[in-house]
Design an enzyme around this catalytic site. Structure first.
Site, PDB file in Angstrom:
ATOM      1  N   ARG A  69       0.822  -1.222   0.000  1.00  0.00           N
ATOM      2  CA  ARG A  69       0.000   0.000   0.000  1.00  0.00           C
ATOM      3  C   ARG A  69       0.852   1.267   0.000  1.00  0.00           C
ATOM      4  O   ARG A  69       0.588   2.204  -0.758  1.00  0.00           O
ATOM      5  CB  ARG A  69      -0.914   0.019   1.233  1.00  0.00           C
ATOM      6  CG  ARG A  69      -2.110  -0.889   1.122  1.00  0.00           C
ATOM      7  CD  ARG A  69      -2.796  -1.005   2.455  1.00  0.00           C
ATOM      8  NE  ARG A  69      -2.001  -1.849   3.341  1.00  0.00           N
ATOM      9  CZ  ARG A  69      -2.418  -2.993   3.872  1.00  0.00           C
ATOM     10  NH1 ARG A  69      -3.630  -3.413   3.629  1.00  0.00           N
ATOM     11  NH2 ARG A  69      -1.635  -3.709   4.647  1.00  0.00           N
ATOM     12  N   ARG A 111      11.987   0.352   7.547  1.00  0.00           N
ATOM     13  CA  ARG A 111      12.625  -0.037   8.803  1.00  0.00           C
ATOM     14  C   ARG A 111      14.133   0.062   8.629  1.00  0.00           C
ATOM     15  O   ARG A 111      14.681  -0.275   7.564  1.00  0.00           O
ATOM     16  CB  ARG A 111      12.254  -1.472   9.188  1.00  0.00           C
ATOM     17  CG  ARG A 111      10.888  -1.616   9.847  1.00  0.00           C
ATOM     18  CD  ARG A 111      10.829  -0.942  11.221  1.00  0.00           C
ATOM     19  NE  ARG A 111       9.547  -1.083  11.870  1.00  0.00           N
ATOM     20  CZ  ARG A 111       8.566  -0.172  11.852  1.00  0.00           C
ATOM     21  NH1 ARG A 111       8.716   0.953  11.181  1.00  0.00           N
ATOM     22  NH2 ARG A 111       7.438  -0.375  12.511  1.00  0.00           N
ATOM     23  N   GLU A 157      17.806   2.397  16.135  1.00  0.00           N
ATOM     24  CA  GLU A 157      16.964   3.486  16.614  1.00  0.00           C
ATOM     25  C   GLU A 157      16.829   3.503  18.129  1.00  0.00           C
ATOM     26  O   GLU A 157      16.600   2.417  18.701  1.00  0.00           O
ATOM     27  CB  GLU A 157      15.563   3.272  16.005  1.00  0.00           C
ATOM     28  CG  GLU A 157      15.024   4.463  15.298  1.00  0.00           C
ATOM     29  CD  GLU A 157      13.785   4.122  14.512  1.00  0.00           C
ATOM     30  OE1 GLU A 157      13.936   3.616  13.376  1.00  0.00           O
ATOM     31  OE2 GLU A 157      12.682   4.350  15.022  1.00  0.00           O
ATOM     32  N   HIS A 183      11.907   9.254  12.669  1.00  0.00           N
ATOM     33  CA  HIS A 183      10.793   8.290  12.527  1.00  0.00           C
ATOM     34  C   HIS A 183       9.435   8.992  12.618  1.00  0.00           C
ATOM     35  O   HIS A 183       8.659   8.756  13.547  1.00  0.00           O
ATOM     36  CB  HIS A 183      10.910   7.181  13.585  1.00  0.00           C
ATOM     37  CG  HIS A 183      10.174   5.925  13.201  1.00  0.00           C
ATOM     38  ND1 HIS A 183      10.581   4.677  13.559  1.00  0.00           N
ATOM     39  CD2 HIS A 183       9.020   5.738  12.504  1.00  0.00           C
ATOM     40  CE1 HIS A 183       9.737   3.774  13.096  1.00  0.00           C
ATOM     41  NE2 HIS A 183       8.779   4.395  12.450  1.00  0.00           N
TER      42      HIS A 183
HETATM   43  C1  DGY Z   1       4.630   1.711  11.526  1.00  0.00           C
HETATM   44  O1  DGY Z   1       3.416   1.791  11.416  1.00  0.00           O
HETATM   45  O2  DGY Z   1       5.239   0.674  11.260  1.00  0.00           O
HETATM   46  C2  DGY Z   1       5.353   2.932  12.002  1.00  0.00           C
HETATM   47  O3  DGY Z   1       6.670   2.911  11.576  1.00  0.00           O
HETATM   48  C3  DGY Z   1       5.305   2.998  13.509  1.00  0.00           C
HETATM   49  O4  DGY Z   1       5.591   1.762  14.017  1.00  0.00           O
END
Ligand code: DGY
Length: 330
Positions: A161, A248, A277, A295
């Protein structure tokens, strides 16, 4: 699925928007973490031993050993879409279900990827720092020249998405050509979430890296995607190319990326997530050619509220003995 009876206890591990905290407290016996500091492993173990449901998030490291002891928790209702911070096998063995909050954060996260594309190519962070430092002596034709995204190729790794939303926005707003890599066929149930019609699927990550001017990462963090972008793959990108990561941190070998930026193997990078992180490789923090955000992908009041209410909807369904809408399949 196990059904939790009477007024279940819920621990919310971090502060959430007021509307969400109030809505959860209306229905459940809630314990809040008012300090808003991530729980230690010891505190989390205690929570798992004594609480029916935990509304957790990415900063909660739910490692396998936490599930070894007796666990009262039946549901981890994760606030966020990524669940790589939870040992899913250990949770399953302990009979703990996991839900997440997809869909509601797609557009805002895609916006941050777009922002990072623009910030890194157009040197926006550098420009702002320059002005704030008092060093700006006025306009001149060769000052802070970046690169234009228009007509360039954006390579998207992971065409879920968020990847498709980035593709749509980059094609329509920035005039970029889109190539993407997805290991499996992409199943789209809602045509509004499709990628742009002209997006081209390539057969390997290597092909994508060689063709793209900008590479944006949108795959989940799994043992298979750890260090997917390493020194060898960075070398396949060109000295005028950029890497953007809003997925990530551990998908990228952060030391290899630092070296690639230092040595000019790639032109720049835009990062919202980090391998360790909230620690960021010190050298990156001193580099002009990398944009570093803390983030922030889903960080709007609208989306963080929607994420919380979605986590609550999962809790409600679970407590009612129904299948939660966002059950993470094992
Ligand atoms: C997600 O939705 O994965 C964001 O990075 C927060 O965890």
């Amino acid at each position: 699925m196990a059904r939790v009876v009477t007024r279940p206890t819920v621990v919310i591990t971090r502060r959430l928007p007021d509307e969400v905290e109030a809505a959860v407290a209306e229905r459940y016996d809630v314990r809040f973490n008012r300090t808003d500091v991530a729980l230690t492993a010891e505190q989390m173990a205690q929570v798992l031993r004594t609480t029916d449901i935990v509304l957790c998030t990415v900063t909660d490291k739910l490692r396998a050993e936490l599930f070894d002891a007796r666990v009262q928790t039946k549901l981890l209702a994760n606030f966020g879409v990524g669940v790589n911070h939870i040992d899913r096998d250990a949770a399953r063995r302990a009979g703990v279900a996991i839900t997440n909050t997809p869909d509601v954060l797609t557009d805002d996260t895609a916006d941050i990827a777009l922002a990072l594309i623009l910030m890194s190519m157009r040197r926006l962070g550098e420009g702002e720092r320059h002005l704030r430092s008092g060093a700006w002596s006025g306009w001149r034709p060769t000052h802070l020249m970046g690169r234009s995204p228009h007509g360039k190729t954006l390579g998207i790794i992971g065409y879920g998405r968020i990847g498709r939303a980035v593709a749509r926005q980059a094609a329509s707003a920035l005039g970029m050509h889109i190539v993407y890599y997805a290991p499996r066929d992409v199943v789209i149930d809602d045509p509004a979430t499709a990628g742009p019609a002209l997006a081209e699927r390539v057969d390997s990550i290597e092909t994508l890296l060689a063709r793209a001017d900008v590479v944006s990462l949108h795959c989940p963090s799994t043992p298979e995607t750890r260090h997917l972008i390493n020194a060898e793959r960075l070398a396949l990108m060109g000295p005028t190319s950029y890497l953007v990561n809003t997925a990530r941190g551990d998908i990228v070998d952060e030391y290899a990326l630092t070296a690639a930026l230092r040595e000019g193997v790639i032109a720049g990078a835009g990062l919202d997530v980090y391998e360790w992180e909230p620690t960021v490789v010190a050298e990156l923090r001193d580099m002009e050619r990398v944009v570093l955000l803390p983030h922030m992908g889903s960080g709007t009041i609208e989306t963080r509220t929607a994420m919380g209410l979605r986590a609550l909807a999962n809790i409600d369904a679970f407590v009612a003995g129904e299948r939660p809408p966002d059950l993470v399949e094992f």
